[in-house]
Scaffold this motif. Sequence first.
Motif, PDB file in Angstrom:
ATOM      1  N   TRP A 167       0.813  -1.178   0.024  1.00  0.00           N
ATOM      2  CA  TRP A 167       0.068  -0.082   0.066  1.00  0.00           C
ATOM      3  C   TRP A 167       1.004   1.189  -0.081  1.00  0.00           C
ATOM      4  O   TRP A 167       1.904   1.233   0.781  1.00  0.00           O
ATOM      5  CB  TRP A 167      -0.926  -0.006   1.166  1.00  0.00           C
ATOM      6  N   PRO A 168       0.589   2.293  -0.862  1.00  0.00           N
ATOM      7  CA  PRO A 168      -0.410   2.671  -1.667  1.00  0.00           C
ATOM      8  C   PRO A 168      -0.251   2.419  -3.175  1.00  0.00           C
ATOM      9  O   PRO A 168      -0.727   2.828  -3.891  1.00  0.00           O
ATOM     10  CB  PRO A 168      -0.780   4.042  -1.213  1.00  0.00           C
TER      11      PRO A 168
ATOM     12  N   TYR B 277      17.471   3.367   9.341  1.00  0.00           N
ATOM     13  CA  TYR B 277      16.592   4.684   9.656  1.00  0.00           C
ATOM     14  C   TYR B 277      14.985   4.484   9.291  1.00  0.00           C
ATOM     15  O   TYR B 277      14.204   4.666  10.047  1.00  0.00           O
ATOM     16  CB  TYR B 277      17.290   5.673   8.930  1.00  0.00           C
ATOM     17  N   PHE B 278      15.011   3.616   8.244  1.00  0.00           N
ATOM     18  CA  PHE B 278      13.487   3.479   7.650  1.00  0.00           C
ATOM     19  C   PHE B 278      12.828   2.443   8.014  1.00  0.00           C
ATOM     20  O   PHE B 278      11.590   2.235   7.842  1.00  0.00           O
ATOM     21  CB  PHE B 278      13.554   3.444   6.213  1.00  0.00           C
TER      22      PHE B 278
ATOM     23  N   LEU C 203       9.201   2.699   9.424  1.00  0.00           N
ATOM     24  CA  LEU C 203       8.458   3.260   8.411  1.00  0.00           C
ATOM     25  C   LEU C 203       7.787   2.103   7.368  1.00  0.00           C
ATOM     26  O   LEU C 203       6.698   1.994   7.156  1.00  0.00           O
ATOM     27  CB  LEU C 203       8.906   4.253   7.431  1.00  0.00           C
TER      28      LEU C 203
ATOM     29  N   THR D 132       5.532   0.078   9.396  1.00  0.00           N
ATOM     30  CA  THR D 132       4.159   0.677   9.447  1.00  0.00           C
ATOM     31  C   THR D 132       3.496   0.415   8.148  1.00  0.00           C
ATOM     32  O   THR D 132       2.350   0.025   8.101  1.00  0.00           O
ATOM     33  CB  THR D 132       4.410   1.921   9.721  1.00  0.00           C
ATOM     34  N   LEU D 133       4.106   0.448   7.097  1.00  0.00           N
ATOM     35  CA  LEU D 133       3.613   0.266   5.704  1.00  0.00           C
ATOM     36  C   LEU D 133       3.144  -0.986   5.511  1.00  0.00           C
ATOM     37  O   LEU D 133       2.203  -1.293   5.073  1.00  0.00           O
ATOM     38  CB  LEU D 133       4.428   0.891   4.723  1.00  0.00           C
TER      39      LEU D 133
ATOM     40  N   ILE E  13       0.007  -1.662   7.409  1.00  0.00           N
ATOM     41  CA  ILE E  13      -1.200  -1.017   6.547  1.00  0.00           C
ATOM     42  C   ILE E  13      -1.609  -1.728   5.491  1.00  0.00           C
ATOM     43  O   ILE E  13      -2.726  -2.310   5.136  1.00  0.00           O
ATOM     44  CB  ILE E  13      -0.703   0.497   6.192  1.00  0.00           C
TER      45      ILE E  13
ATOM     46  N   PHE F 234       7.868  -8.039  17.046  1.00  0.00           N
ATOM     47  CA  PHE F 234       7.410  -7.627  18.386  1.00  0.00           C
ATOM     48  C   PHE F 234       8.480  -6.961  18.882  1.00  0.00           C
ATOM     49  O   PHE F 234       8.349  -6.115  19.780  1.00  0.00           O
ATOM     50  CB  PHE F 234       7.073  -8.816  18.995  1.00  0.00           C
ATOM     51  N   HIS F 235       9.804  -7.141  18.567  1.00  0.00           N
ATOM     52  CA  HIS F 235      11.071  -6.675  19.375  1.00  0.00           C
ATOM     53  C   HIS F 235      10.798  -5.067  18.815  1.00  0.00           C
ATOM     54  O   HIS F 235      11.242  -4.384  19.994  1.00  0.00           O
ATOM     55  CB  HIS F 235      12.349  -7.197  18.741  1.00  0.00           C
TER      56      HIS F 235
ATOM     57  N   LEU G 231       8.407  -3.074  17.282  1.00  0.00           N
ATOM     58  CA  LEU G 231       7.297  -2.235  17.199  1.00  0.00           C
ATOM     59  C   LEU G 231       6.063  -3.322  17.467  1.00  0.00           C
ATOM     60  O   LEU G 231       5.311  -3.576  16.843  1.00  0.00           O
ATOM     61  CB  LEU G 231       6.929  -1.643  15.775  1.00  0.00           C
ATOM     62  N   PRO G 232       5.906  -3.295  18.906  1.00  0.00           N
ATOM     63  CA  PRO G 232       4.833  -4.347  19.521  1.00  0.00           C
ATOM     64  C   PRO G 232       3.486  -3.822  18.888  1.00  0.00           C
ATOM     65  O   PRO G 232       2.800  -4.704  18.543  1.00  0.00           O
ATOM     66  CB  PRO G 232       4.908  -4.230  21.052  1.00  0.00           C
ATOM     67  N   LEU G 233       3.030  -2.843  18.939  1.00  0.00           N
ATOM     68  CA  LEU G 233       1.715  -2.134  18.698  1.00  0.00           C
ATOM     69  C   LEU G 233       1.286  -2.563  17.342  1.00  0.00           C
ATOM     70  O   LEU G 233       0.406  -3.066  17.040  1.00  0.00           O
ATOM     71  CB  LEU G 233       1.612  -0.632  19.019  1.00  0.00           C
ATOM     72  N   ILE G 234       2.287  -2.089  16.344  1.00  0.00           N
ATOM     73  CA  ILE G 234       2.210  -2.299  15.028  1.00  0.00           C
ATOM     74  C   ILE G 234       2.037  -3.840  14.523  1.00  0.00           C
ATOM     75  O   ILE G 234       1.051  -4.205  14.081  1.00  0.00           O
ATOM     76  CB  ILE G 234       3.376  -1.956  14.135  1.00  0.00           C
ATOM     77  N   THR G 235       2.814  -4.614  15.352  1.00  0.00           N
ATOM     78  CA  THR G 235       2.721  -6.068  15.220  1.00  0.00           C
ATOM     79  C   THR G 235       1.217  -6.506  15.508  1.00  0.00           C
ATOM     80  O   THR G 235       0.715  -7.461  14.940  1.00  0.00           O
ATOM     81  CB  THR G 235       3.890  -6.667  15.973  1.00  0.00           C
TER      82      THR G 235
ATOM     83  N   PHE H 232      -0.641 -14.146  20.216  1.00  0.00           N
ATOM     84  CA  PHE H 232       0.411 -13.063  20.768  1.00  0.00           C
ATOM     85  C   PHE H 232       0.776 -13.158  22.041  1.00  0.00           C
ATOM     86  O   PHE H 232       1.922 -12.592  22.520  1.00  0.00           O
ATOM     87  CB  PHE H 232      -0.420 -11.676  20.675  1.00  0.00           C
TER      88      PHE H 232
ATOM     89  N   PHE I 201       9.245 -13.288  23.339  1.00  0.00           N
ATOM     90  CA  PHE I 201      10.161 -12.035  23.598  1.00  0.00           C
ATOM     91  C   PHE I 201      10.673 -11.874  25.016  1.00  0.00           C
ATOM     92  O   PHE I 201      11.645 -11.434  25.159  1.00  0.00           O
ATOM     93  CB  PHE I 201       9.255 -10.784  23.139  1.00  0.00           C
TER      94      PHE I 201
ATOM     95  N   PHE J  16       4.049   0.028  24.274  1.00  0.00           N
ATOM     96  CA  PHE J  16       2.987   0.114  23.164  1.00  0.00           C
ATOM     97  C   PHE J  16       2.979   1.486  22.904  1.00  0.00           C
ATOM     98  O   PHE J  16       1.901   2.219  23.460  1.00  0.00           O
ATOM     99  CB  PHE J  16       1.698  -0.595  23.459  1.00  0.00           C
TER     100      PHE J  16
ATOM    101  N   ILE K  84      -3.612   7.049  -6.388  1.00  0.00           N
ATOM    102  CA  ILE K  84      -2.054   6.700  -6.816  1.00  0.00           C
ATOM    103  C   ILE K  84      -2.041   6.206  -8.457  1.00  0.00           C
ATOM    104  O   ILE K  84      -1.163   6.563  -9.111  1.00  0.00           O
ATOM    105  CB  ILE K  84      -1.513   5.591  -5.806  1.00  0.00           C
TER     106      ILE K  84
ATOM    107  N   LEU L   7       3.303   8.123   9.977  1.00  0.00           N
ATOM    108  CA  LEU L   7       4.520   8.262   9.108  1.00  0.00           C
ATOM    109  C   LEU L   7       5.364   9.202   9.614  1.00  0.00           C
ATOM    110  O   LEU L   7       6.820   9.133  10.012  1.00  0.00           O
ATOM    111  CB  LEU L   7       4.423   8.150   7.794  1.00  0.00           C
TER     112      LEU L   7
END
Lengths: 510, 622
Positions: free
Chosen positions: A229-230, A276-277, A280, A283-284, A287, A406-407, A409-413, B179, B186, B210, B573, B616
């Motif tokens: 995405w996108p 660095y990325f 990002l 997260t992408l 999504i 999970f190491h 970004l736990p929330l995103i995971t 989880f 973890f 979190f 897009i 982002l």
Amino acid sequence: MLELPVLTILIITPLLGALATIMVRDQGDARQQDIAYRIAFSFALLTSALSLLTLYFFEHGKVGFQFEERASWIPQLGISWHLGIDGISVWLVALASLLVPLAMIAGRESVRVRVREHVVALLVLQSVLIGTFCALDMILFFVFYEAALIPLFLLIGSQRGEGRSQAAFNFVLFNMVGSVCLLVAILVIGWQGGTFDIPVLMTHKLSPQMQMWLWVAMFVSFAVKMPMWPVHTWLPEVHVHAPTAVSMLIAGVHMKLGTYGFLRLLLPLLPDACHYFAPLVITLGAITVMQSSIVAVSQDHIKRVLAYATMAHMGFTAIGVFSLTVQSIEGTVLMIFVQGMVSACLFMCAGSLYDRIQTYEMSRISGLISTMPKFAFVFLMLVLGAVGLPGTATFLGELLIMIGAFHSLPLITVLAGSVIVIGPVYFFSSYHRILFTSSTGREVASGADLPQNQLIAIGCVLALMVWLGVHPAGFFSTTDATVTQLVATVHLSDDAHALSIVGPAMGGVK
Amino acid sequence: MEALLVFAPLVGGALAFLSRPVFGFRHGSLLSVIALCCSAVAAVILANDCLTGTSHTTVLAEWFRSGDLKVAWSIRIDQTAAIMIVVVTVISALVHIYSLDYMHDDSRRDVYFGNISVFTFFMLSLVTADNLLQLYFGWEGVGLSSYLLINHWYNRNSANLAAIKSMIVNREGDYGFCFGIIAVAFVFGSLDFDTIFAGIPAARGVMLDFAGIKIPALTLIGIWMFIGAMAKSAQIGLHIWLPDAMEAPTPVSALIHAATMVTAGVFMLVRLAPLFQAAPLVLDFVTIIGAVTAFVAATTALAQYDIKRIIAYSTMSQLGFMVAACGVLATDAAMFHLITHAFFKALLFLGAGVVIHALSGEQDIRRMGGLARTLPVTVLAMAIGSLALSGIPGFSGFLSKEAILGAIYAASDRPSAAIAFSLLVLTVPLTAFYSWRLMFVVFFGQSGRASHGHDQDHGHSHGTAWLMLATVVLLMGATLISGVAGRLFAPAAELPEMIGFLVIGLAAAGIVAALICYIFVPELPGRIARALPVLYRLFNEKWCFDSVYDRYFVKGAGGMIKELAYSVNGSWIENLIRNQVSVSVWNFARRSVSIQTGFIYHYAAGMITGIAVIILWAYLTQ
């Protein structure tokens, strides 16, 4: 060890097959078509056997590239015919070569016109894809990477049908936009390093600032291919209009080129930028996973459901690569290999269904179980693989990716993991709609069950899926050395901590 | 011996699947029965070795090793596992034998036997697991088997819906469980039980981050794990699949949806007790959920008319007892009740199966009555099962229920346990009332209803189902002795005498009330229902869980998903790329007009894009 140019042979064999197939005169005669198919199929099988031999002779636990061969090509520009495989690409070579015979089996029933051209294009595609996964020279890589578009474009556009040419055009346009960025990035890296040789460039260090720009350019290209995405909108239309064999190969292996690009070029060449990325991309990826799963729920077209499901899996692989842990990357490679097979088989099932009832729309299909019990069985098993039931390799892949992610970004995971629930929602509701629900005004398949050759092919894939899910020791011992070294390279990068925003989160417990 | 225990059912199941299509052998089901009996014998022998309290683990093979995470396939047999393997294999073997008669005329008989045998394999791999991942493997496997068996009669639309519902609700639980496993990997770096338990003291201070919100790792793991247990053990909120699962053939309900699979959640809570012990907040939650489940399910059972659904709600209620016991860490009492419940509930279901079989598929108790004369053995069996369920002294259920109530009473300095205790005490007479309501209406009550003519017309073809009767009698014996045998495994703590008297008194009161309502004054229940219409409707509509879920999640979320799907999949897009070479200015102008289109999905698309950009941006500038 044999001192044969194994990888060159692997690339050449399907091309020889394509030549041999072209020799057959095709005047629309069924017998001639049959001969062309048989010749092409045996060459595709031969290539698969060779790739399995390569896998067998691949030395476990050895860091670096194996079966390396190098020949000078354009020495003035530092471009060479440099091939080699490591613990990651050996599996992708196997995937690419195994999927082509599968795709041919799927096209056996449905393709009635221009059979010869169809199988020749598939053989060329096999050769080109193997080449992409073996190339250790960036220009060579790029050539193969782009060349794969040509047979795919021809295959999509060649068959008649409304919207086909538009879909083919979109497909190429999206990929070309990505490729331009990639080409620029490759030229800059080559110009900076004085060579296009990937192993040499891995030791060469680019300035962090430079890495950022190069990273963005390359990422766009690979993200289109995956697709993330996108930049995914080309995907469903291509699948809807493409013949079965093409859908299988795009979902099974062509999309995986994106993830492979991450692993082959981004991680080793631009480690600081990757650090660095990473958040990002994760997260992408999340999504992508959620968006495609949600969209899949409301689809009526089987191929659209499958396309979005594959895309969700690709989102997972992006998360896996950029979690930058050994587990998540090994999980990614396992996922790419097995999920490639499984989704190809799912598209094969969808294609066979279309051959029998002439529709992909689930609202017009029902009660198939009474006429197609074997189809019901293999389709259920494939669905179980696709939703990641423990005991299948897809489950292990997903689990390892999520443990790794999970190491950082736990929330995103946790958000991305919601596919554990949404996946079964669309897979099982599709399964029920076409197999069980019996309401009036819907078509019940009156055709035969799946043919023997498709059943055997799917059976092999299922056996592989369960075997790698239950006892994947062999798999992990091939990837282990390579992945460990790759992760170490990325983490050892000096400037990593200066730039890293993953740092504090990674420090969590250990 | 261990391998025989676990793999015999798998082999038997495979033979049942394959014997007809591959070998042309028509009695594949018999092979699976034999395999199951072998497994049961092995289980008894192994459990006998474990009586002394020793435990041993056999490592079968490595599963995978990735990075520093190692997981193996193994068979761990300790006291808890020993109890479970005996319960699972014995009941499964009996259900197999019973099914030989019950499913005799079914056209997909081999598939059915294959499925229940494979189910037993998954259940055994679950209870003998030495690590969380193998537990999860069995966990999902039994879920799959359950799905397939609910869908056994796939021509029924209701069976299809029930099957898909059970699959999806269980996956919601699995989301939590999965989880939980990931967080354990973890925090502890391993999934083996022993390593996890050894690492608990060190993990007490660990926080998970979190997006800036810090949550204690152990609490979070506990909650995630418990969500898994809630779905599998049909605890309130995630219970809606269990009553619908009664679409499965009755022997399946006895085996999967009463005796074994639904107790997997309780088994998990017992197995991971040390982990939960370190998370007191979660324990409070567990206790309350268990007690509320027990109470709500019991009240719902009062106003149901489907014989299998009444027993299903009873199962849910009893599972609530076990979960509440786990909430106060009374794992012995929970396991004790698990055993006794497994036997008497299997007995009740198989007895109900005899009734349904004799009435050619009738399940509505309003159309039954006076069956005591035609089914004398069944009435005796079900009476014993109901006595055990109600908690009458001398029968197994009394002892285990007393143990649970005693343990919760002992912990009642915690407010959650005090609330749970009062709810559970209220549940005891309700339990007695609904189970004897069923007994009186079905077996005594007024005869000569529609069912009876029916019975005489078609009953004869099913008249002599000897295997069914034999298994019912065997289970009756097992129910009688399980109270004693269970004591050996779970020695009861000293209980205040008050608890025992309380249970007896309340249970007797429930039975007497049922007697009055359904034998002496048959018009009384109708009058009560009319006097309390709100309460009656609440119970009859199962506390409205289904309708609320349907309205807000299935329809509401479904509609939202459609809109979302349309919007986030937007083609901006695509437009961007396709038109970049053409004259894009004109397009841009047109697009900026069409922003105000009034379509909700356009706004949603804008919102989602905005959120994505903000996320982002936040990461990039952190």
